[in-house]
Design a protein around this motif. Structure first.
Motif, mmCIF file in Angstrom:
data_model
loop_
_atom_site.group_PDB
_atom_site.id
_atom_site.type_symbol
_atom_site.label_atom_id
_atom_site.label_comp_id
_atom_site.label_asym_id
_atom_site.label_seq_id
_atom_site.Cartn_x
_atom_site.Cartn_y
_atom_site.Cartn_z
ATOM 1 N N VAL A 1 42.730 13.793 44.372
ATOM 2 C CA VAL A 1 42.619 12.349 44.617
ATOM 3 C C VAL A 1 42.206 12.189 46.074
ATOM 4 C CG1 VAL A 1 43.875 10.164 44.691
ATOM 5 C CG2 VAL A 1 44.387 11.823 42.901
ATOM 6 N N HIS A 2 41.165 11.406 46.274
ATOM 7 C CA HIS A 2 40.675 11.160 47.631
ATOM 8 C C HIS A 2 41.014 9.721 48.020
ATOM 9 C CE1 HIS A 2 38.514 14.969 47.565
ATOM 10 N NE2 HIS A 2 38.053 14.636 46.363
ATOM 11 N N ASN A 3 41.754 9.591 49.132
ATOM 12 C CA ASN A 3 42.107 8.264 49.634
ATOM 13 C C ASN A 3 41.170 7.920 50.782
ATOM 14 O OD1 ASN A 3 44.323 7.813 47.904
ATOM 15 N ND2 ASN A 3 45.551 9.210 49.157
ATOM 16 N N ILE A 4 40.454 6.818 50.620
ATOM 17 C CA ILE A 4 39.565 6.319 51.667
ATOM 18 C C ILE A 4 40.028 4.900 51.970
ATOM 19 C CG2 ILE A 4 37.171 5.857 52.310
ATOM 20 C CD1 ILE A 4 36.384 7.807 50.028
ATOM 21 N N GLY A 5 40.791 4.776 53.019
ATOM 22 C CA GLY A 5 41.351 3.460 53.352
ATOM 23 C C GLY A 5 42.236 2.985 52.214
ATOM 24 N N ALA A 6 41.928 1.786 51.703
ATOM 25 C CA ALA A 6 42.706 1.205 50.618
ATOM 26 C C ALA A 6 42.216 1.694 49.252
ATOM 27 C CB ALA A 6 42.618 -0.317 50.675
ATOM 28 N N LEU A 7 41.135 2.495 49.240
ATOM 29 C CA LEU A 7 40.514 2.969 48.003
ATOM 30 C C LEU A 7 41.042 4.366 47.656
ATOM 31 C CD1 LEU A 7 38.297 2.247 45.934
ATOM 32 C CD2 LEU A 7 36.674 3.366 47.437
ATOM 33 N N SER A 8 41.420 4.577 46.405
ATOM 34 C CA SER A 8 41.893 5.872 45.945
ATOM 35 C C SER A 8 40.981 6.324 44.809
ATOM 36 C CB SER A 8 43.333 5.749 45.459
ATOM 37 O OG SER A 8 43.783 6.985 44.980
ATOM 38 N N LEU A 9 40.302 7.495 44.969
ATOM 39 C CA LEU A 9 39.365 8.007 43.971
ATOM 40 C C LEU A 9 39.895 9.285 43.340
ATOM 41 C CD1 LEU A 9 36.020 7.654 45.952
ATOM 42 C CD2 LEU A 9 36.864 6.156 44.168
ATOM 43 N N GLU A 10 39.920 9.296 42.004
ATOM 44 C CA GLU A 10 40.273 10.515 41.279
ATOM 45 C C GLU A 10 38.967 11.094 40.735
ATOM 46 O OE1 GLU A 10 42.975 12.149 37.595
ATOM 47 O OE2 GLU A 10 43.220 10.078 38.233
ATOM 48 N N THR A 11 38.610 12.312 41.161
ATOM 49 C CA THR A 11 37.295 12.884 40.836
ATOM 50 C C THR A 11 37.303 13.802 39.619
ATOM 51 O OG1 THR A 11 37.701 14.676 42.396
ATOM 52 C CG2 THR A 11 36.499 12.743 43.222
ATOM 53 N N THR A 12 38.432 14.116 39.067
ATOM 54 C CA THR A 12 38.509 15.039 37.934
ATOM 55 C C THR A 12 37.681 14.571 36.734
ATOM 56 O OG1 THR A 12 40.687 15.743 38.672
ATOM 57 C CG2 THR A 12 40.069 16.315 36.431
ATOM 58 N N PRO A 13 37.801 13.309 36.297
ATOM 59 C CA PRO A 13 36.982 12.883 35.146
ATOM 60 C C PRO A 13 35.474 12.987 35.434
ATOM 61 C CG PRO A 13 38.730 11.288 35.547
ATOM 62 C CD PRO A 13 38.730 12.252 36.697
ATOM 63 N N LEU A 14 35.088 12.639 36.646
ATOM 64 C CA LEU A 14 33.668 12.731 37.016
ATOM 65 C C LEU A 14 33.204 14.186 36.973
ATOM 66 C CD1 LEU A 14 31.055 11.472 38.067
ATOM 67 C CD2 LEU A 14 31.955 11.770 40.386
ATOM 68 N N LYS A 15 34.019 15.074 37.489
ATOM 69 C CA LYS A 15 33.685 16.500 37.493
ATOM 70 C C LYS A 15 33.543 17.026 36.069
ATOM 71 C CE LYS A 15 36.453 20.120 38.698
ATOM 72 N NZ LYS A 15 37.388 20.842 39.561
ATOM 73 N N HIS A 16 34.445 16.658 35.195
ATOM 74 C CA HIS A 16 34.382 17.095 33.790
ATOM 75 C C HIS A 16 33.157 16.519 33.095
ATOM 76 C CE1 HIS A 16 38.069 19.322 33.865
ATOM 77 N NE2 HIS A 16 38.806 18.268 34.173
ATOM 78 N N SER A 17 32.863 15.266 33.360
ATOM 79 C CA SER A 17 31.683 14.633 32.758
ATOM 80 C C SER A 17 30.395 15.318 33.216
ATOM 81 C CB SER A 17 31.613 13.152 33.126
ATOM 82 O OG SER A 17 32.667 12.448 32.542
ATOM 83 N N LEU A 18 30.301 15.652 34.485
ATOM 84 C CA LEU A 18 29.107 16.334 35.007
ATOM 85 C C LEU A 18 28.967 17.731 34.403
ATOM 86 C CD1 LEU A 18 29.129 15.284 38.772
ATOM 87 C CD2 LEU A 18 27.517 14.572 36.995
ATOM 88 N N LYS A 19 30.092 18.440 34.268
ATOM 89 C CA LYS A 19 30.040 19.766 33.639
ATOM 90 C C LYS A 19 29.592 19.661 32.181
ATOM 91 C CE LYS A 19 33.381 22.487 36.278
ATOM 92 N NZ LYS A 19 34.668 23.202 36.226
ATOM 93 N N ALA A 20 30.120 18.676 31.466
ATOM 94 C CA ALA A 20 29.740 18.491 30.061
ATOM 95 C C ALA A 20 28.261 18.135 29.947
ATOM 96 C CB ALA A 20 30.602 17.409 29.425
#
Length: 150
Positions: free
Chosen positions: A3-22
């Motif tokens: 999980v990447h926290n950028i200020g008030a924004l919190s991004l979870e990259t696992t679904p994106l990574k799985h989608s790109l691999k698929a």
């Protein structure tokens, strides 16, 4: 999970990574499938031509028409001789790429690709044999032609 926290924004990259691999796996699968279709079509075209020439060269030379046909077949083979290696190379490269990227290819196809130079040499030997037969029968056929012209 990353999980990447950028200020008030919190991004979870696992679904994106799985989608790109698929998506990459699906693209690779489709690409190898398309490459296999193309490689198989080229292989079948080349093998078909060699088989066709082999059958035509087996025809017995009995008269002037069959001599003319045999000479035509020999000319086609001579014309192909200069470019045949250039036709083998792309087919061999496509099958090598399929092997490298685990494309599903039948063993018979791979074996046939490996036999291409042998099959070509066999066809050339057969063409040389036909040329020898034509040379040996040349005088007989020439006499028959001269007799028929008179």
């Amino acid at each position: 999970a990353p999980v990447h926290n950028i200020g008030a924004l919190s991004l979870e990259t696992t679904p994106l990574k799985h989608s790109l691999k698929a998506e990459a796996a699906a693209w690779k699968s489709q690409y190898t499938q398309n490459l296999h279709v193309q490689a198989k079509a080229e292989l079948e075209r080349l093998i078909g031509w060699m088989d066709e020439m082999g059958v035509k060269l087996k025809r017995e030379v009995t008269d002037l028409d069959t001599v003319r046909n045999a000479m035509g077949y020999l000319k086609q083979i001579r014309d192909k001789e200069g470019v045949i290696e250039q036709e083998f190379a792309p087919i061999e490269e496509m099958y090598a790429m399929l092997a490298r990227y685990e494309g599903r290819v039948q063993k018979e196809e791979v074996d046939t690709v490996g036999e291409l130079p042998y099959l070509w040499k066999k066809l050339k030997r057969q063409a040389d044999d036909v040329a020898d037969v034509l040379a040996a029968r040349q005088s007989v056929l020439k006499k028959r032609l001269m007799r028929d012209v008179r």
